[in-house]
Design an enzyme around this catalytic site. Structure first.
Site: not given
Ligand code: BGC
Length: 443
Positions: A165, A348
């Site tokens: 990111e 993610e």
């Molecule tokens: C990031 C994580 C973060 C998650 C929730 C993403 O932006 O890669 O490190 O904990 O989202 O905010």
């Protein structure tokens, strides 16, 4: 009710980040990073720190066992740059490499494919002191670090993600100051940090390709479809501007070697001759992080004159983020249409809710189960329509240190009791394990 299936050889698992779970910030020669400094300056909202976090640095065998029991065949973790190079560059800390060596061997023994991410925000403080992501020189430091880690692990780790990111690092870390290192440099600071991450990534990708055969090289970008709050022309223009900053600088940088035309003028002083070629690289796999869409409107006084509009949504997470699974489906379809369908995986996806342990000693998290189900259906639908999506890694395995929110936001499918460090698998953990076991999701 319909039954949705996933492509063969689908990658299933979770992602984590070193700083958010490892703790042990002073162990075995690790150096300080920008988040240690930011925390010490009192910038974490709940006053907590990641000094212990989930103590994964010591409890990793238990965490691998949790993954194995859930049927994971993949796991994305990040390497802590300050464990490997405590001063950011120069002397290598062998004990730092040893930790990841043990972790990788443990994952492989459990039948889990290790997917290493080189940078998930824990920039060594000495590099920040030398300008951090505002300095072009950091590209060389990052490539050197990538080379050192790969020299040790690439015989066993085949999947390498460069950055996580870059847009968040740039906007929150250097633009608005909400994240470490906490600078408020506005539009130019954001764009400079983005471009320098692109340069660093290009240099590291070239180094790894040159030095190792047979690696799957990629990076991780969080893509959020930007929509205007309504069809007023100024809001439509604002959403397009923010799409250029948030999504396209990173995406078009690596995939097309292109500065978004909407930003060309603003970036003219940052981009040097030859940079477009240096940031472009034919990656093998793109990690996509997805949490929600962005609904934007024109409002002066904010970077790029863009601000949040009304998301017109009735489901929200504890982060006050809208729950929009159809945004993930749209994103995958639009990406296939616009970029020629290269291989991607969901690196993610997940949600924070205010979970509690109930009298039966369990954590019932129906909202997270629904969130995961709806997003898995979106992925399965996109895959069924030909999108080249190779896997789904949820965020996250464990409750963890949620950056400026500290320990107050729980994203895990496994609860962590921060007093005892006990792990309690939530209902969402069992739900995901069942989807993995059957290869299908109903809904
Ligand atoms: C990031 C994580 C973060 C998650 C929730 C993403 O932006 O890669 O490190 O904990 O989202 O905010």
């Amino acid at each position: 009710m319909a039954s949705h299936t996933f492509p063969p050889d689908f990658l299933w698992g979770a992602s984590t980040a070193a700083y958010q779970i490892e703790g042990a910030v002073d162990a075995d020669g690790r150096g300080p990073c920008v988040w240690d400094t930011f925390t010490a300056a009192g910038r974490i909202q709940d006053g907590s720190s990641a000094a212990v976090a989930c103590d994964h640095y010591h409890r990793w065998p238990e965490d691998i066992a949790l993954m194995q029991r859930a049927g994971f065949n993949a796991y994305r973790f990040s390497i802590a740059w300050p464990r490997i190079l405590p001063a950011g560059s120069g002397a290598v800390n062998g004990a730092g490499l040893d930790f990841y060596d043990r972790l990788v061997d443990g994952l492989l023994a459990a039948g889990i494919r290790p997917m290493a991410c080189l940078y998930h925000w824990d920039l060594p403080q000495p590099l920040e002191d030398a300008g951090g992501w505002q300095s072009r020189a950091i590209a060389g430091s990052f490539a050197e670090y990538a080379r050192i880690v790969a020299a040790r692990l690439a015989d066993r780790v085949k999947d390498w993600m460069m950055l996580n990111e870059p847009n968040v690092v740039a906007t929150h870390g250097y633009g608005t100051g909400e994240h470490a290192p906490g600078h408020r440099l506005g539009e130019e600071g954001m764009l400079r940090a983005l471009h320098h991450q692109n340069l660093a990534q290009g240099a590291a990708l070239r180094a790894l390709r040159a030095e190792h055969a047979g690696l799957t090289l990629g990076t991780v970008i969080n893509l959020q479809p930007c929509r205007a709050e309504d069809d007023r022309p100024e809001n439509v223009a604002a959403a397009a501007r923010w799409d250029a900053v948030w999504n396209r600088v990173a995406l078009d940088g690596v995939l097309r070697g292109r500065i978004p035309p909407l930003l060309a003028e603003r970036m003219a002083a940052i981009v040097q001759p030859g940079d477009e070629e240096a940031i472009r690289f034919p990656i093998d796999l793109l990690g996509i992080n997805y949490y929600s869409r962005m609904t934007m409107k024109h409002e002066e006084g904010h970077p790029f004159d863009v601000w949040w509009g009304d998301a017109h949504c009735d489901r929200w997470t504890a982060m006050a983020w809208p729950v929009q699974p159809d945004g993930l489906y749209d994103l995958l379809c639009e990406f296939r249409r616009d970029y020629g369908n290269p291989a991607v995986f969901i690196a993610e996806n997940g949600a924070a809710y205010d979970d509690a342990v109930t009298s039966d000693g369990r954590v019932h998290d129906p909202e997270r189960v629904a969130f995961l189900r709806d997003h898995l259906i979106a992925v399965a639908r996109a895959a069924a329509e030909g999108c080249n999506v190779r896997g789904y890694l949820c965020w996250s395995l464990l409750d963890n240190f949620e950056w400026a929110f500290g320990l107050s936001k729980r994203f895990g499918i496994v609860r962590v009791d921060y007093d005892t460090l006990e792990r309690i698998p939530k209902d969402s953990y069992r739900f995901l394990a069942e989807v993995i076991r059957t290869g299908r999701v109903e809904g």
